[in-house]
Write a protein that holds these residues in place. Structure first.
Motif, PDB file in Angstrom:
ATOM      1  N   ASP A 176       0.832  -1.207   0.000  1.00 43.37           N
ATOM      2  CA  ASP A 176       0.000   0.000   0.000  1.00 43.37           C
ATOM      3  C   ASP A 176       0.866   1.256   0.000  1.00 43.37           C
ATOM      4  OD1 ASP A 176      -2.315  -1.518   0.017  1.00 43.37           O
ATOM      5  OD2 ASP A 176      -2.667  -1.273   2.177  1.00 43.37           O
ATOM      6  N   ARG A 213       2.449   1.684  -3.451  1.00 36.33           N
ATOM      7  CA  ARG A 213       1.451   2.189  -4.408  1.00 36.33           C
ATOM      8  C   ARG A 213       1.173   3.667  -4.186  1.00 36.33           C
ATOM      9  NH1 ARG A 213      -1.402  -3.045  -3.102  1.00 36.33           N
ATOM     10  NH2 ARG A 213      -0.752  -4.423  -4.782  1.00 36.33           N
ATOM     11  N   ARG A 248       4.092   5.648  -5.493  1.00 36.81           N
ATOM     12  CA  ARG A 248       4.076   5.700  -6.960  1.00 36.81           C
ATOM     13  C   ARG A 248       3.119   6.774  -7.438  1.00 36.81           C
ATOM     14  NH1 ARG A 248       3.854  -0.641  -8.649  1.00 36.81           N
ATOM     15  NH2 ARG A 248       6.077  -1.008  -8.518  1.00 36.81           N
TER      16      ARG A 248
END
Length: 87
Positions: free
Chosen positions: A73, A76, A79
């Motif tokens: 998580d 992500r 990112r």
């Protein structure tokens, strides 16, 4: 207790031992330690190594799975904030 009731998504402790006491008290199964301020994502379970359970077939990997999901998580999210490049 306020975090347990859902008032917060995260609790920050200045020292590992200060944060670990309530985690152990309230249920360690979903406790994840994340070290902030590093150039990479680092998470770990919030309990010991359980060497006494090694090889007995009694160890529960649930906490490890939760720490890995939390790391994913965080990657992500990183990112999304850095244009798709995770560290």
């Amino acid at each position: 207790m306020r975090a347990r009731r859902g008032e917060f998504d995260i609790v920050v402790a200045q020292y590992h031992d200060q944060g670990l006491i309530p985690v152990k008290l309230l249920g360690i199964e979903e406790g994840v330690n994340a070290t902030l301020g590093l150039p990479f994502v680092r998470t770990s379970v919030d309990h010991g190594t359980a060497f006494d359970l090694a090889g007995t077939g009694r160890a529960d990997a649930g906490s490890l799975r939760y720490a890995i999901r939390s790391a994913l998580d965080l990657v992500r999210a990183r990112r999304g904030q850095s244009g798709g490049r995770a560290r």
